[in-house]
Motif scaffolding. Sequence first.
Motif, short mmCIF file in Angstrom:
data_model
loop_
_atom_site.label_atom_id
_atom_site.label_comp_id
_atom_site.label_asym_id
_atom_site.label_seq_id
_atom_site.Cartn_x
_atom_site.Cartn_y
_atom_site.Cartn_z
N GLN A 59 -5.30 -5.56 6.19
CA GLN A 59 -4.93 -5.40 4.96
C GLN A 59 -2.70 -5.48 6.69
O GLN A 59 -2.37 -6.12 6.09
CB GLN A 59 -4.77 -4.29 4.70
N TYR A 63 -0.41 -8.74 5.47
CA TYR A 63 1.32 -7.83 5.67
C TYR A 63 2.03 -8.34 6.46
O TYR A 63 3.28 -8.85 6.13
CB TYR A 63 1.35 -6.70 5.08
N LEU A 95 7.60 -6.97 3.21
CA LEU A 95 6.12 -7.28 3.74
C LEU A 95 6.19 -6.16 5.16
O LEU A 95 4.96 -5.62 5.38
CB LEU A 95 4.93 -8.64 3.27
N ILE A 98 5.60 -2.51 4.27
CA ILE A 98 4.28 -2.03 3.96
C ILE A 98 3.27 -2.89 5.43
O ILE A 98 2.60 -1.08 5.29
CB ILE A 98 3.99 -3.09 2.91
N GLU A 101 3.99 0.79 7.31
CA GLU A 101 3.03 2.21 6.82
C GLU A 101 1.52 1.98 6.99
O GLU A 101 1.32 3.37 6.67
CB GLU A 101 4.13 2.16 5.61
N GLU A 102 0.73 0.84 6.69
CA GLU A 102 -0.11 0.76 6.79
C GLU A 102 -1.18 1.48 8.11
O GLU A 102 -2.37 2.36 8.59
CB GLU A 102 -1.35 -0.73 7.09
N ASN A 127 4.33 8.38 8.24
CA ASN A 127 4.84 7.66 6.57
C ASN A 127 5.75 8.23 5.13
O ASN A 127 5.53 9.66 5.96
CB ASN A 127 3.05 6.08 6.93
N HIS A 129 4.41 6.46 2.77
CA HIS A 129 4.29 6.75 0.86
C HIS A 129 3.47 7.89 0.86
O HIS A 129 2.39 7.81 -0.46
CB HIS A 129 3.40 4.83 0.85
N GLU A 202 -7.01 -2.90 -2.79
CA GLU A 202 -5.40 -3.12 -1.57
C GLU A 202 -6.07 -4.81 -1.35
O GLU A 202 -4.94 -5.14 -0.68
CB GLU A 202 -5.39 -1.93 -1.04
N ALA A 206 -3.24 -7.46 -0.38
CA ALA A 206 -3.07 -8.27 1.26
C ALA A 206 -3.63 -9.24 1.06
O ALA A 206 -3.17 -10.37 1.01
CB ALA A 206 -3.46 -7.21 2.22
#
Length: 221
Positions: A59, A63, A95, A98, A101-102, A127, A129, A202, A206
């Motif tokens: 992912q 992204y 993107l 994200i 954040e991943e 992070n 989120h 998820e 992606a």
Amino acid sequence: MREIKTVWGKILPEVNLFPIYYLVFIYGFIYILPYGQSFIGLTWFDWFRSEDGPLEWLQFFEYLVASFFSLIIFIRSKRKSSINTLLWLVFCIFLFLIAGEEISWGERITGFGIESISEVNIQGETNFHNLPIFHNYLLDPVFEIGCLLLGWFGWRRFPKLDALPPKNLSLFFLFVALFYFYFDISWASTTEQIRNDQEIFEFLLASGLLTHCWNNFKKFL
């Protein structure tokens, strides 16, 4: 879309069927792999859907690459002030955020993070989120509403905006919205809440966004 030949006749789907093949592979093959555990002590299925597992890293790369494609599309678009072109810039920024954040903005690789954030973070990482207000109240509704926008409302109401995913990619997003809705509503049921397979779904989100960005990026090659 390719024509599918079956013993019952021919099927010509109007949508990309990868999400269905993918879910059948995960739940029909990976889920029942024999010999119990993977090389890190988890079952193969749990390893696939775990934090820092292969799906989460895939992912991240999806992204990041999709963000790059979106940036190129924005730069090469002639009408910079149009809504469609500005949406590509929004996609690029969104993107990239994200992707960061991943992997908790590199903390999982370098070990360095922001202590003031990790102290109040549910997973103890740098992070946003997983901060309580996002994780407990906002994250799931954002997934549900966002995936409905990408998988249905966008192409239904604004078909001329190619920055929004087209109908043929709708399953990449609608399966994600359905999972999060079912996961959340199971809190109110009389049975135990369903298992959290968010990384599995998820990955579809992606992959759908990367496919969408790639399809539009190819126009400039």
